[in-house]
Motif scaffolding. Structure first.
Motif, PDB file in Angstrom:
ATOM      1  N   SER A 117     -25.337 -29.850  14.418  1.00 57.26           N
ATOM      2  CA  SER A 117     -25.082 -28.494  14.889  1.00 57.26           C
ATOM      3  C   SER A 117     -23.603 -28.126  14.945  1.00 57.26           C
ATOM      4  N   ASN A 118     -22.719 -29.043  14.564  1.00 57.83           N
ATOM      5  CA  ASN A 118     -21.314 -28.660  14.343  1.00 57.83           C
ATOM      6  C   ASN A 118     -20.628 -29.736  13.514  1.00 57.83           C
ATOM      7  N   ASP A 119     -19.392 -29.464  13.102  1.00 59.22           N
ATOM      8  CA  ASP A 119     -18.684 -30.368  12.203  1.00 59.22           C
ATOM      9  C   ASP A 119     -18.333 -31.696  12.846  1.00 59.22           C
ATOM     10  N   GLU A 120     -17.916 -31.674  14.111  1.00 54.54           N
ATOM     11  CA  GLU A 120     -17.522 -32.924  14.761  1.00 54.54           C
ATOM     12  C   GLU A 120     -18.667 -33.930  14.770  1.00 54.54           C
ATOM     13  N   MET A 121     -19.854 -33.476  15.101  1.00 51.85           N
ATOM     14  CA  MET A 121     -20.993 -34.384  15.129  1.00 51.85           C
ATOM     15  C   MET A 121     -21.367 -34.825  13.719  1.00 51.85           C
ATOM     16  N   ALA A 122     -21.159 -33.966  12.728  1.00 56.48           N
ATOM     17  CA  ALA A 122     -21.411 -34.355  11.340  1.00 56.48           C
ATOM     18  C   ALA A 122     -20.421 -35.425  10.886  1.00 56.48           C
ATOM     19  N   PHE A 123     -19.161 -35.303  11.312  1.00 56.95           N
ATOM     20  CA  PHE A 123     -18.181 -36.354  10.995  1.00 56.95           C
ATOM     21  C   PHE A 123     -18.619 -37.695  11.581  1.00 56.95           C
ATOM     22  N   ALA A 124     -19.161 -37.656  12.806  1.00 61.26           N
ATOM     23  CA  ALA A 124     -19.649 -38.883  13.439  1.00 61.26           C
ATOM     24  C   ALA A 124     -20.795 -39.490  12.637  1.00 61.26           C
TER      25      ALA A 124
END
Length: 341
Positions: free
Chosen positions: A252-259
């Protein structure tokens, strides 16, 4: 202003109307005045303008204090804030206004007290509320009682203020459908903080798309998050240790996708050969990830620009309520591919 009027060959009052972006000024006159302003390097004095009328020529934008400071303190910054400021600042600058940025706690009564102090000291012509403040009705009521116009950015089902958002549910449906079209059926979703209505809308959009495709959702495939990298790391570990591991994940956002990308590398899972990942927001960092992230581009800068524009327009502000939906885009990059055989 008299020098500008003299160079442009117009009256002092016409210069004033152009500077204040007033209606009923012919384009050729407006262009002549603007050319004189540019040639002379004239900059309106905000203090003097404030004394001359009931406007402050200031727009106040507030953001979540704790999360913004947490990101800044660990050196991650906040791309969402950067884009919001860019859109708001450029629009204000173009119209002779200034954008002031303040960090405000999300919890009441601290949030209301901090916003009340900012309004009392700055007397802004309008306030931009960003998520989750845009969902805080106490803040909206405070602004309404004070007679201060405000715009809410992000998903909102409120009937006051100027509401500006993309269709988060439709965006999540589009993201989910894009991997379903690649024959993925094991599609997981990492949700954002429940404080944000966008998180609820995006989860609903994912569920709707899965149901329409006849794709069952394993209980472990819906993971909670709070938009932080750490929550994305935890969600990724849960998903990758799942007995029925998904082949695609929507964050649901880029930071979590990076993780998710980082954890996939730790688990030895190749992206996109074994796992497809889609993100939300499309902040600048997604272009530099390995592989670059497929993402829903939220029009953050455009939303802030529109909010500032509406708040600077006295005629629009007088109407006090509006629902404005801006388009999203699905940007396909290297993090998505066909389901593994």
């Amino acid at each position: 202003m008299r020098d500008v009027a003299s160079v442009a060959g117009v009256s002092h009052q016409t210069v004033s109307r152009v500077i204040n972006n007033s209606p009923n000024v012919k384009k050729e006159l407006r262009d002549k005045v603007q050319m004189a302003i540019d040639d002379l390097g004239y900059v309106p004095n905000i203090a003097a303008r404030r004394m001359g009328g009931n406007r402050s020529y200031l727009i106040l934008a507030i953001n979540d204090r704790a999360r913004t400071l947490d990101n800044w303190n660990v050196g991650r910054g906040n791309d969402w804030v950067d884009q919001m400021l860019f859109g708001g600042m450029m629009e204000c600058e173009k119209n002779g206004f200034r954008l002031i940025f303040e960090l405000v706690d999300t919890e009441d009564p601290a949030a209301s007290k901090q916003l009340a102090r900012a309004i009392a000291s700055l007397r802004p012509d309008g306030v931009i509320l960003t998520p989750p403040h845009s969902e805080n009705q106490d803040l909206a009521d405070l602004l309404s009682a004070n007679g201060t116009a405000f715009a809410r950015l992000g998903s909102s089902n409120k009937d006051d203020g100027i509401n500006i958002a993309m269709d988060d549910k439709a965006a999540a449906r589009a993201a989910t459908q894009s991997v379903l079209e690649l024959n993925h059926r094991k599609v997981a979703f990492v949700a954002g903080s429940s404080e944000y209505l966008a998180s609820v809308d995006r989860l609903e959009g994912y569920r709707e798309a899965m149901a329409e495709a006849g794709a069952a959702i394993h209980p472990d495939w819906e993971q909670p998050g709070d938009f932080s990298f750490e929550s994305g790391t935890k969600a990724a570990a849960n998903l990758f240790n799942c007995k029925d591991r998904p082949t695609a994940v929507i964050a649901s956002n880029d930071e979590m996708a990076f993780a998710l990308l980082h954890e996939a590398a730790e688990f030895g899972i190749a992206v996109p050969e074994e796992l497809s990942i889609i993100s939300f927001d499309d902040t600048p960092g997604v272009r530099f990830s390995v592989p670059p992230l497929t993402a829903i581009r939220q029009p953050i800068s455009a939303m802030a620009q529109r909010a500032a524009s509406e708040l600077m327009n006295e005629e629009t502000v007088a109407q006090t309520t509006a629902q404005i939906t801006l388009p999203f885009e699905l940007i396909v990059r290297g993090s998505t591919g066909p389901v593994p055989r």
